[in-house]
Design a protein around this motif. Structure first.
Motif, PDB file in Angstrom:
ATOM      1  N   LEU A  19      -6.151   1.482   4.390  1.00 36.00           N
ATOM      2  CA  LEU A  19      -5.085   2.250   4.727  1.00 36.00           C
ATOM      3  C   LEU A  19      -5.053   2.585   6.295  1.00 36.00           C
ATOM      4  CD1 LEU A  19      -4.103   4.058   1.471  1.00 36.00           C
ATOM      5  CD2 LEU A  19      -2.851   2.292   2.761  1.00 36.00           C
ATOM      6  N   LYS A  30       0.897  -1.169  -0.155  1.00 29.42           N
ATOM      7  CA  LYS A  30       0.031   0.015   0.132  1.00 29.42           C
ATOM      8  C   LYS A  30       1.073   1.184   0.030  1.00 29.42           C
ATOM      9  CE  LYS A  30      -4.267  -1.830   1.459  1.00 29.42           C
ATOM     10  NZ  LYS A  30      -4.951  -1.925   0.268  1.00 29.42           N
ATOM     11  N   ASP A  33      -9.607   3.869  -0.111  1.00 30.00           N
ATOM     12  CA  ASP A  33      -9.165   2.674   0.318  1.00 30.00           C
ATOM     13  C   ASP A  33      -8.985   2.815   1.763  1.00 30.00           C
ATOM     14  OD1 ASP A  33      -7.575   0.354   1.102  1.00 30.00           O
ATOM     15  OD2 ASP A  33      -5.807   0.739  -0.330  1.00 30.00           O
TER      16      ASP A  33
END
Length: 187
Positions: free
Chosen positions: A75, A35, A72
């Motif tokens: 995260l 990520k 996202d």
């Protein structure tokens, strides 16, 4: 989450986690490292662009905040682990956080050299800015409970409109300051 739940969702056999990663914690670390690589790639494009430093900074923060707060929500774990000291994170993930701050600082230093930004403590500024965003990221469940109008989002991600408000407010304070008149330093 159990390893069985992870492999069930991934539709792989139970031994895959151990074989490829060594265990659940190592799998978690690898996911976090990947990520940060994605964020780094986005940031590199901005850093290498021909835009003015203030435009680069605004674009970097918008993309970063939208990615983390809206696109996202997974995260959030990266931020939780970073704030907790990063013991569960691999060096690659920690390097991504350091790189993020360095990129922010490089853009601000470029702006200082070009006379767009005033001189400041660039290192502290980068940590302060990202910690301000981290508060929104990590406190979302509490903020959702308080939010009666539903403008902030539900179920794990803020709305895009709310993330833009957060970024614009942060950029306004960071770019323009909060005081109507600059303070004068006492001798």
């Amino acid at each position: 989450m159990s390893v069985r739940a992870i492999v069930g969702a991934a539709k792989v056999n139970l031994g895959a986690v151990t074989y490829h990663f060594g265990g659940k914690e190592e799998l978690f670390g690898e996911v976090m490292a990947r990520k940060t690589e994605e964020l780094r790639a986005l940031g590199t494009g901005i850093l290498n662009s021909r835009k003015r430093p203030d435009e680069k900074l605004g674009e970097m923060l918008r993309i970063y905040a939208l990615r983390v707060m809206h696109e996202d929500p997974g995260l959030k774990m990266l931020f939780s682990e970073t704030i907790a000291g990063g013991a569960r994170l691999p060096t690659a993930a920690l390097d991504g956080v350091v790189w993020r701050n360095r990129m922010f600082a490089d853009i601000v230093r470029e702006g200082i050299r070009k006379g767009i930004f005033r001189k400041c403590d660039v290192e502290c500024l980068s940590w302060n800015f990202f910690e301000m965003l981290s508060t929104h990221i990590l406190c979302q469940p509490l903020m959702e409970r308080i939010n009666r109008a539903g403008r902030m989002g539900r179920g794990g991600a803020y709305t895009k409109a709310y993330v833009n408000r957060v970024v614009e407010a942060a950029l306004d304070v960071f770019m323009n300051g909060l005081l109507a008149k600059p303070r004068t330093k006492k001798a």
